[in-house]
Write a protein that holds these residues in place. Structure first.
Motif, short mmCIF file in Angstrom:
data_model
loop_
_atom_site.label_atom_id
_atom_site.label_comp_id
_atom_site.label_asym_id
_atom_site.label_seq_id
_atom_site.Cartn_x
_atom_site.Cartn_y
_atom_site.Cartn_z
N LEU A 267 0.79 -1.29 0.05
CA LEU A 267 0.04 -0.08 0.10
C LEU A 267 0.77 1.36 -0.20
CD1 LEU A 267 -2.78 -0.91 2.69
CD2 LEU A 267 -3.09 -0.63 -0.03
N PHE A 268 1.92 1.18 0.98
CA PHE A 268 2.91 2.35 0.91
C PHE A 268 3.77 2.52 -0.21
CE2 PHE A 268 2.52 2.39 5.88
CZ PHE A 268 1.23 2.65 5.76
N HIS A 269 3.69 1.64 -1.09
CA HIS A 269 5.00 1.68 -1.96
C HIS A 269 6.24 1.41 -1.75
CE1 HIS A 269 2.54 2.55 -6.11
NE2 HIS A 269 1.71 2.78 -4.99
N TRP A 270 6.35 0.53 -0.36
CA TRP A 270 7.72 0.36 0.26
C TRP A 270 8.37 -0.67 -0.33
CZ3 TRP A 270 6.47 1.22 5.97
CH2 TRP A 270 6.70 2.88 6.37
N PRO A 271 9.56 -1.20 -0.25
CA PRO A 271 10.32 -2.24 -0.89
C PRO A 271 10.16 -3.53 0.13
CG PRO A 271 11.91 -0.79 0.16
CD PRO A 271 10.56 -0.01 0.16
N ASP A 272 10.54 -4.59 -0.34
CA ASP A 272 10.48 -5.74 0.70
C ASP A 272 11.90 -5.78 1.50
OD1 ASP A 272 8.34 -6.90 -0.19
OD2 ASP A 272 9.34 -8.17 -1.73
N PRO A 273 11.89 -6.29 2.66
CA PRO A 273 13.12 -6.18 3.42
C PRO A 273 14.20 -6.55 2.64
CG PRO A 273 11.23 -7.07 4.72
CD PRO A 273 11.04 -7.09 3.20
N PRO A 274 15.58 -6.16 3.15
CA PRO A 274 16.66 -6.79 2.43
C PRO A 274 16.92 -8.31 2.81
CG PRO A 274 17.21 -5.33 4.26
CD PRO A 274 15.92 -5.32 3.77
N SER A 275 17.14 -9.28 1.85
CA SER A 275 17.47 -10.60 2.11
C SER A 275 18.41 -10.81 3.10
CB SER A 275 17.41 -11.40 0.95
OG SER A 275 16.42 -11.42 0.03
N ARG A 276 18.40 -11.74 4.17
CA ARG A 276 19.62 -12.13 4.88
C ARG A 276 20.21 -13.22 4.32
NH1 ARG A 276 18.97 -10.56 10.10
NH2 ARG A 276 20.24 -12.19 10.82
N PRO A 277 21.69 -13.08 4.34
CA PRO A 277 22.57 -14.10 3.77
C PRO A 277 22.32 -15.37 4.21
CG PRO A 277 23.79 -12.11 4.32
CD PRO A 277 22.40 -12.08 5.03
N ALA A 278 22.41 -16.62 3.61
CA ALA A 278 22.11 -17.99 3.95
C ALA A 278 23.01 -17.89 5.03
CB ALA A 278 22.33 -18.76 2.88
N GLY A 279 22.54 -18.58 6.17
CA GLY A 279 23.46 -18.76 7.53
C GLY A 279 23.67 -17.89 8.28
#
Length: 287
Positions: A267-279
């Motif tokens: 709704l706010f046109h906000w991005p998804d959270p940054p992906s966390r590196p595996a592990g």
């Protein structure tokens, strides 16, 4: 978008809920309601671009906005309700004492006009325990106003400055307010207002009584105080049913319809959270 979206750290709270940087939140693509009112949820002194969405606190407010001709509206819940969902009282409710009292206040464009001494007398005649008076930043910095309440033996505080024009923003405003309200058993004001609804949701027993005072040149928008006293009569008086009050506060703050983070971001046109590196959650020696 509009600087009022950042008032009181609202955008910061919602960014945190959405898993994003809550110290530097992105701009919301629309207008976010920043205080309770009996109209369309928006401040009457703000100019709005037609077609830009309104993000309102509750379905009640959305319906009022619709009746006033606002069409692109969404009920998203108040940032305060998201904060309480993220920060429940640790280890259950703690002992509370006294009353936190919010006198009706002015704002940058209008000063409040009223008899503070008369209000002090009404508070002392009504409140049985210690009283904390919370003044808006404008009244707090006026020494003669602040000292009237201090001379009465009240603890006098200010939650801080709400921010404005993308300047002096305060991400922790609501957290300080919540901490103060959770210290008190009761909340009271001379007008039904945002702070009273917040405190009800935070577990305080409410009261609304005393001289309602006036703003200089006040215009009774959408029916003004007579309508508020008529429509929310059950929330007025020195003693109010806390069960009824909570039902009303939940409805007015939209606490019964909080949206999932992914929906708010869309709704706010906000991005998804940054992906966390595996592990990333594993101890370093096991990666």
């Amino acid at each position: 978008m509009h600087h009022a979206n950042h008032y009181y750290g609202h955008s910061h709270v919602l960014a945190r809920y959405c898993g994003l940087d809550d110290r530097n939140p992105q701009r919301i693509r629309g207008y976010l309601q920043h205080g309770w009112n009996i109209g369309d949820g928006m401040a009457a002194d703000h100019e709005f671009v037609p077609g830009v969405p309104l993000f309102l606190w509750s379905e009640r407010t959305r319906r009022r906005a619709w009746s006033l001709g606002r069409r692109q509206t969404y009920a998203v819940g108040a940032p305060w309700a998201y904060l309480l969902a993220m920060e429940p009282e640790p280890d259950g409710p703690r002992p509370r004492e006294g009353t936190i009292w919010y006198p009706f206040h002015g704002w940058e464009g209008q000063q409040v006009v009223g008899d503070h001494d008369r209000l002090v007398a009404e508070i002392k005649a009504t409140e049985p325990g210690p009283v904390t008076v919370c003044l808006y930043w404008q009244e707090y910095r006026v020494r003669r106003v602040r000292e009237r309440y201090e001379r009465a033996g009240f603890r006098v505080i200010c939650h801080g400055y709400r921010g404005g024009k993308w300047d002096s923003l305060d991400p922790d405003f609501l957290r300080r307010q919540l901490a103060e309200q959770r210290r008190h058993r009761r909340v009271a004001s001379n007008r039904l207002c945002t702070a009273v609804f917040y405190a009800i949701l935070a577990g305080c027993e409410p009261a609304v009584y005393g001289d309602p005072m006036q703003l200089a040149g006040e215009v009774p928008l959408w029916g003004g105080q007579p309508r508020i006293r008529r429509q929310w009569a059950e929330l007025h008086g020195p003693q109010v049913d806390p069960v009824v009050a909570r039902e009303v506060a939940v409805a007015e703050l939209g606490a019964d319809r909080l949206l999932p983070p992914a929906v708010l971001r869309r709704l706010f046109h906000w991005p998804d959270p940054p992906s966390r590196p595996a592990g990333a959650d594993l101890p370093e020696e096991t990666r």
